[in-house]
Enzyme design. Structure first.
Site, PDB file in Angstrom:
ATOM      1  N   ASP A 194      38.576  89.376  70.733  1.00  0.00           N
ATOM      2  CA  ASP A 194      38.990  90.155  71.899  1.00  0.00           C
ATOM      3  C   ASP A 194      40.080  89.378  72.623  1.00  0.00           C
ATOM      4  OD1 ASP A 194      39.166  91.854  74.013  1.00  0.00           O
ATOM      5  OD2 ASP A 194      37.187  91.410  74.852  1.00  0.00           O
ATOM      6  N   ASP A 234      43.330  95.578  71.443  1.00  0.00           N
ATOM      7  CA  ASP A 234      43.181  94.120  71.576  1.00  0.00           C
ATOM      8  C   ASP A 234      41.821  93.617  71.114  1.00  0.00           C
ATOM      9  OD1 ASP A 234      41.688  95.151  73.745  1.00  0.00           O
ATOM     10  OD2 ASP A 234      41.927  93.245  74.792  1.00  0.00           O
ATOM     11  N   GLU A 235      41.123  94.394  70.331  1.00  0.00           N
ATOM     12  CA  GLU A 235      39.752  94.056  69.979  1.00  0.00           C
ATOM     13  C   GLU A 235      39.436  94.517  68.567  1.00  0.00           C
ATOM     14  OE1 GLU A 235      35.798  95.240  72.058  1.00  0.00           O
ATOM     15  OE2 GLU A 235      37.441  95.695  73.409  1.00  0.00           O
TER      16      GLU A 235
HETATM   17 MG   LIG Z   1      40.343  92.262  75.808  1.00  0.00          MG
END
Ligand SMILES: [Mg+2]
Length: 418
Positions: free
Chosen positions: A41, A134-135
Site C-alpha cells: 500500500d 496504490d494498493e
Molecule cells: Mg495507500
C-alpha cells in the site's frame, strides 16, 4: 530467530543490526522465511506523487482535493499530524491546518505512476491483484527459485525498487492470507514492513476492534457494538451459527475472519460484477452540495479502482440510505463504458437529483457495473452529450500512452500536455 536486512537483503539468524552491512533496518520473525502472501500500500499516494514532482512541498502539509467540491481526497503525513483526514470537508481541514497547500488531483499522473509500480510488482510475481491505484495483493509463494530468495526478501527488494524507480514510498504486510497481509501493511505506516505469522494469528487479532475486519464500515461496526461485539475476540466467542442467524452471509464471513481464516486466492483479475464505494455519515445530510462533495470523492475512488483493474462500466448506480434506514437506488445505462471519475460523478449527480427530496440521508454510495475490459469504445470515443468529457478522456489516454512509451522521465512532459 530468522532475520532479514531491508537494506542489503541478507538473511541471518540473530536479531539486531545486519552483520553484513550494519544496517539497523532488519526484520525478525519466526516465520519470516516461509510466509508468502503480501499486501503493498503506497503511503499517502496522491500527496506523495505531488511531493515527488515538486520538491518545495517536501516538508509542507499537502492536501489533495478541493476545487468546486470541497472534500479531502488524500492528506500527506505532515497534514495528518495536524488532524486532517480523508473525506473531511475542506473548510474543516483548513481550520485545522490553515497553511496547508491544497492541490487538485491529477488523476492521469497518478494512473501513470500506478502502472509503473504495477510493472515492478509483476516482475516480482505474475500473481498481482490490484485493489486500487496504490494498493495490491501479491502471491509470492513459489517465486523462491526465480529470485533465489524467500518471499520476504523479494518483497523488501520490491519496496526499495518502487522507491528508487518511482520516488514513491510504500508499506508492506506479509502473512499467510490476504486478510492478515492487508492488516499488516497498515500497522507501521509510512514505510512500514510488518509480518503476521500463522502461530500468532489468534493473539494478534483478538484485541483488535471489529472495524479491523475488511468490509466492516462505520454502520456495521455500530451495529456489532450494539450487539456486544466490540473486539474480534468478542466475535470469536460467539458461535458461527449465532452470527449467521443474526447477520446472514456476512455473519459466516465474520466468524471465519475472526479466526484469521481467509481462503481467497490472489487472482490477477477477479471476476468482478461491479465496483462501488459508499460512505456513512456521522450526522444525516440533506444539503445538496455536501452530498455532491461526497459523491465526487466516491466517484474518484470508483474510477481509481476501475483504472487499477483496467475495467470500465456501462451502468452507473447511486445508492442512498434515508434517516429511517430505507435503501434507495437509481441507475442509468451509459452510451459507452466509462472508468472516468468525471463521468461517473456527472451521471451519479443526476441520479442523486432524482431522489434528493427524500433526504436527509445517512449513507451515499456510487458504483459502476456491466463491466468490460477498458479499451476502444469506452470514454476515448467521447460522450455525445458532453464534448468536454470526451476531450478530457482523450487527453488522459494520450498522456498515459506517452508515459508508457517513454517511461518515467516523460512525466514532466506529459503534464504540460494537459
Ligand atoms: Mg495507500
Amino acid at each position: 530467530m530468522p532475520t532479514i536486512c531491508r537494506d542489503c537483503y541478507e538473511s541471518f539468524e540473530r536479531p539486531g543490526r545486519c552483520p553484513a552491512c550494519r544496517s539497523p533496518r532488519t526484520l525478525s520473525h519466526p516465520e519470516i522465511l516461509t510466509l508468502g502472501i503480501a499486501h503493498i500500500d503506497c503511503d499517502a499516494f496522491y500527496a506523495s506523487v505531488e511531493k515527488r514532482d515538486d520538491p518545495t512541498l517536501a516538508d509542507r502539509p499537502v492536501i489533495i482535493g478541493g476545487g468546486r467540491r470541497g472534500v479531502v481526497s488524500t492528506a500527506c503525513y505532515v497534514a495528518r499530524i495536524r488532524g486532517v483526514r480523508s473525506a473531511m470537508p475542506m473548510f474543516k481541514a483548513l481550520a485545522l491546518c490553515p497553511e496547508a497547500v491544497v492541490i487538485p488531483p491529477r488523476m492521469e499522473t497518478y494512473v501513470a505512476v500506478s502502472r509503473q509500480i504495477r510493472t515492478l510488482m509483476e516482475e516480482a510475481t505474475p500473481l498481482v491483484e490490484p485493489l486500487s491505484l496504490d494498493e495490491a495483493f501479491l502471491d509470492l509463494r513459489g517465486t523462491q527459485r526465480l529470485h533465489r530468495a524467500p518471499p520476504a526478501i523479494t518483497l523488501a527488494r520490491l519496496i526499495a525498487r518502487i522507491r528508487s524507480e518511482t520516488g514513491i514510498d510504500a508499506s508492506a504486510g506479509l502473512s499467510h492470507n490476504k486478510f492478515l497481509a492487508k492488516i499488516a501493511s497498515d500497522l507501521d505506516k509510512p514505510r512500514g514492513y510488518s509480518v503476521v505469522g500463522e502461530a500468532e494469528t489468534d493473539t494478534f487479532l483478538a484485541p483488535r476492534p471489529v472495524s479491523t475486519i475488511w468490509g466492516v464500515g462505520a454502520a456495521t461496526q455500530k451495529k456489532l457494538i450494539a450487539d456486544g461485539f466490540r473486539t474480534i475476540a468478542d466475535l470469536r466467542r460467539a458461535d458461527e451459527a449465532d452470527l449467521t442467524a443474526r447477520y446472514g452471509a456476512m455473519g459466516r464471513r465474520l466468524a471465519a475472519l475472526a479466526r484469521g481464516e481467509d481462503a481467497r486466492l490472489v487472482t490477477r483479475n477477479a471476476a468482478m460484477k461491479s465496483i462501488s464505494a459508499e460512505t456513512t455519515f456521522d450526522e444525516d445530510i440533506r444539503d445538496r452540495e455536501t452530498l455532491e462533495a461526497h459523491l465526487w470523492r466516491l466517484a474518484v475512488r470508483v474510477a481509481d479502482r476501475a483504472k487499477a483493474r483496467t475495467l470500465a462500466g456501462r451502468r452507473v448506480t447511486v445508492k442512498v440510505r434515508t434517516a429511517d434506514f430505507r435503501a434507495l437506488t437509481r441507475q442509468s445505462a451509459l452510451t459507452s463504458p466509462t472508468q472516468l471519475a468525471d463521468r461517473i460523478f456527472t451521471t451519479g449527480r443526476a441520479l442523486l437529483g432524482l431522489i434528493l427530496s427524500q433526504g436527509p440521508f445517512r449513507l451515499v454510495g456510487v458504483g459502476i457495473s456491466d463491466l468490460l475490459p477498458e479499451g476502444e469504445g469506452d470514454d476515448a470515443s467521447a460522450d455525445l452529450l458532453d464534448s468536454q468529457a470526451g476531450a478530457r478522456a482523450r487527453a488522459e489516454r494520450a498522456s498515459d500512452r506517452i508515459r508508457a512509451r517513454f517511461g518515467a522521465d516523460s512525466i514532466a512532459k506529459g503534464r504540460s500536455i494537459r
